[in-house]
Design an enzyme around this catalytic site. Structure first.
Site, PDB file in Angstrom:
ATOM      1  N   HIS A   1      24.031 -21.653   3.365  1.00  0.00           N
ATOM      2  CA  HIS A   1      24.515 -20.512   4.150  1.00  0.00           C
ATOM      3  C   HIS A   1      25.814 -19.927   3.618  1.00  0.00           C
ATOM      4  O   HIS A   1      26.727 -19.615   4.393  1.00  0.00           O
ATOM      5  CB  HIS A   1      24.685 -20.921   5.612  1.00  0.00           C
ATOM      6  CG  HIS A   1      23.410 -21.189   6.353  1.00  0.00           C
ATOM      7  ND1 HIS A   1      22.187 -20.662   6.006  1.00  0.00           N
ATOM      8  CD2 HIS A   1      23.170 -21.978   7.443  1.00  0.00           C
ATOM      9  CE1 HIS A   1      21.260 -21.090   6.836  1.00  0.00           C
ATOM     10  NE2 HIS A   1      21.814 -21.895   7.728  1.00  0.00           N
TER      11      HIS A   1
ATOM     12  N   HIS B   1      21.764 -15.783  12.577  1.00  0.00           N
ATOM     13  CA  HIS B   1      21.461 -17.159  12.945  1.00  0.00           C
ATOM     14  C   HIS B   1      21.537 -17.372  14.459  1.00  0.00           C
ATOM     15  O   HIS B   1      22.027 -18.404  14.924  1.00  0.00           O
ATOM     16  CB  HIS B   1      22.427 -18.100  12.229  1.00  0.00           C
ATOM     17  CG  HIS B   1      21.880 -19.471  11.988  1.00  0.00           C
ATOM     18  ND1 HIS B   1      21.655 -20.366  13.000  1.00  0.00           N
ATOM     19  CD2 HIS B   1      21.503 -20.110  10.865  1.00  0.00           C
ATOM     20  CE1 HIS B   1      21.181 -21.486  12.511  1.00  0.00           C
ATOM     21  NE2 HIS B   1      21.083 -21.363  11.222  1.00  0.00           N
TER      22      HIS B   1
ATOM     23  N   GLU C   1      15.069 -16.992  11.563  1.00  0.00           N
ATOM     24  CA  GLU C   1      15.980 -16.416  10.554  1.00  0.00           C
ATOM     25  C   GLU C   1      15.175 -15.629   9.510  1.00  0.00           C
ATOM     26  O   GLU C   1      14.663 -16.198   8.541  1.00  0.00           O
ATOM     27  CB  GLU C   1      16.783 -17.534   9.877  1.00  0.00           C
ATOM     28  CG  GLU C   1      17.586 -18.409  10.830  1.00  0.00           C
ATOM     29  CD  GLU C   1      17.987 -19.714  10.187  1.00  0.00           C
ATOM     30  OE1 GLU C   1      18.434 -19.702   9.020  1.00  0.00           O
ATOM     31  OE2 GLU C   1      17.878 -20.758  10.855  1.00  0.00           O
TER      32      GLU C   1
HETATM   33  C1  G6D Z   1      20.826 -27.554   9.724  1.00  0.00           C
HETATM   34  O1  G6D Z   1      18.846 -27.654   8.374  1.00  0.00           O
HETATM   35  C2  G6D Z   1      19.490 -26.909   9.392  1.00  0.00           C
HETATM   36  C3  G6D Z   1      19.693 -25.507   8.928  1.00  0.00           C
HETATM   37  O2  G6D Z   1      18.443 -24.875   8.690  1.00  0.00           O
HETATM   38  C4  G6D Z   1      20.468 -24.743   9.998  1.00  0.00           C
HETATM   39  O3  G6D Z   1      20.660 -23.408   9.576  1.00  0.00           O
HETATM   40  C5  G6D Z   1      21.801 -25.435  10.212  1.00  0.00           C
HETATM   41  O4  G6D Z   1      21.588 -26.754  10.636  1.00  0.00           O
HETATM   42  C6  G6D Z   1      22.608 -24.743  11.299  1.00  0.00           C
HETATM   43  O5  G6D Z   1      21.556 -27.702   8.553  1.00  0.00           O
END
Ligand code: G6D
Length: 344
Positions: A105, A180, A308
């Protein structure tokens, strides 16, 4: 139609503002300039009762402290990039490894952790809209190129919430932006999302490694817990499979112009998601902890689910995935529409 702007707080002397977009039927979408974070979506249930259908907080400090990206823009590249590196035109680009050896991210200070700036506010008879922008400098979290990003949030009088991104770079760079938000149509996070019904026009999904990275395989959903072509609840989908025993955290490959419909029988609320993006990551809040949320609810495992919409995760390391690279001078655009309704 109305827009209300207020001061939400400040970080190191820089003001964070909140905007509330309202339509003439009571629906409201609020967001803050910290991370472009959607903090509230008020949607009616079958009795017209307006409740918040996203997980969020009342204070800036809680948004700064938590690690679950509640409501935020994820980028420069959403999702994971394996080994925090990729190669392009014979060069290896090293990114910030902020989740073990991988990049998640957008890195340690991704787009969710920066303050966006107001660009434009517009009020029309059938919609209200605010555009915010962020200038991501060359080298930020390892990414090449200066990238100017606009994010436009629009609420229409018909109950649709649009998120539209536009990005332009002066050097080739991957771009993959998403929002998100954790949705919970029961309202104010009253109940877990396991009873929510999901229908997705997606014939395939991307299996994951132990590190939640795509293996590279594009697998048909037939006969798997990932088949949501016909509506079924999250719990029914999870079933007893090893892959989904803790819930979902997987990219689904949307059919062209494919949509996603989420609904909640208890409240009658429905949400239809339409996008020009090629995939959607279904994440069912498997790692949520018990943060106290606005409206009095608490977060916790499976108290919200994310849809997402984005390019394929780790596309930079899988040449057979659709590319997320944006060339110097090109303008990259992405849009997603969330339309709320009720059913008897
Ligand atoms: C965890 O694996 C999940 C991700 O997909 C998510 O975006 C994140 O938490 C907030 O890492």
């Amino acid at each position: 139609m109305d827009i209300r702007k207020e001061i939400f707080g400040e970080i190191e002397g820089k003001q964070v503002d909140s905007y509330s977009l309202k339509n003439d039927h009571g629906m409201e979408v609020s967001f803050i300039t910290y991370g472009g974070t959607v903090t509230k979506i008020l949607a009616p249930d079958r009795n017209g009762c307006l409740e918040n259908v996203v997980l969020g907080f009342d204070t800036l400090d809680e948004y700064i402290k938590h690690t679950h990206y509640f409501g935020a823009i994820a980028g420069r590249v959403a999702g994971r990039i394996g080994n925090a590196r990729y190669s392009w035109n014979g060069k290896t680009v090293e990114l910030t490894p902020n989740e073990g050896r991988n990049h998640l991210h957008g890195g340690s200070i991704g787009f969710n952790h920066v303050i966006w700036n107001e660009e434009k506010v517009s009020v029309a008879a059938d919609r209200v809209s605010v555009t915010i922008s962020y200038y991501s400098r060359n080298g930020e979290e390892g990414y090449p190129g200066n990238l100017k990003v606009d994010a436009s949030y629009t609420l229409t009088d018909k109950g649709s919430f649009l998120i539209e991104y536009q990005a332009e770079t002066d050097s080739d760079t991957p771009v993959n932006l998403t929002n998100h938000s954790y949705f919970n149509l029961s309202g104010d996070a009253k109940y877990p999302i396991l009873d929510h019904t999901l229908q997705m026009e997606a014939d395939a999904y991307l299996p994951l490694t132990e590190e939640n990275l795509p293996t590279g395989e594009i697998r048909h959903v037939e006969g798997t817990p990932f088949d949501f072509r016909q509506p079924r609840t999250i719990l029914e989908g999870m079933g007893e499979s090893e892959e989904t025993k803790d819930g979902y955290d997987h990219p689904f490959v949307l059919k062209k112009d494919g949509s996603v419909v989420l609904s909640h029988a208890g409240s009658g609320r429905t949400m239809t998601v339409e996008t020009d993006q090629k995939s959607v990551v279904l994440y069912t809040g498997n790692f949520l902890t018990g943060e106290r949320l606005s409206g009095g609810g608490t977060a916790g495992r499976h108290k919200g689910l994310c849809l997402e919409t984005q390019g394929y995760p780790d596309a930079v390391n899988h040449p057979h995935f659709p590319s997320v690279m944006v060339k110097a001078g090109e303008v990259d655009r992405a849009s997603t529409v969330y339309t709320f309704g009720v059913k008897e």
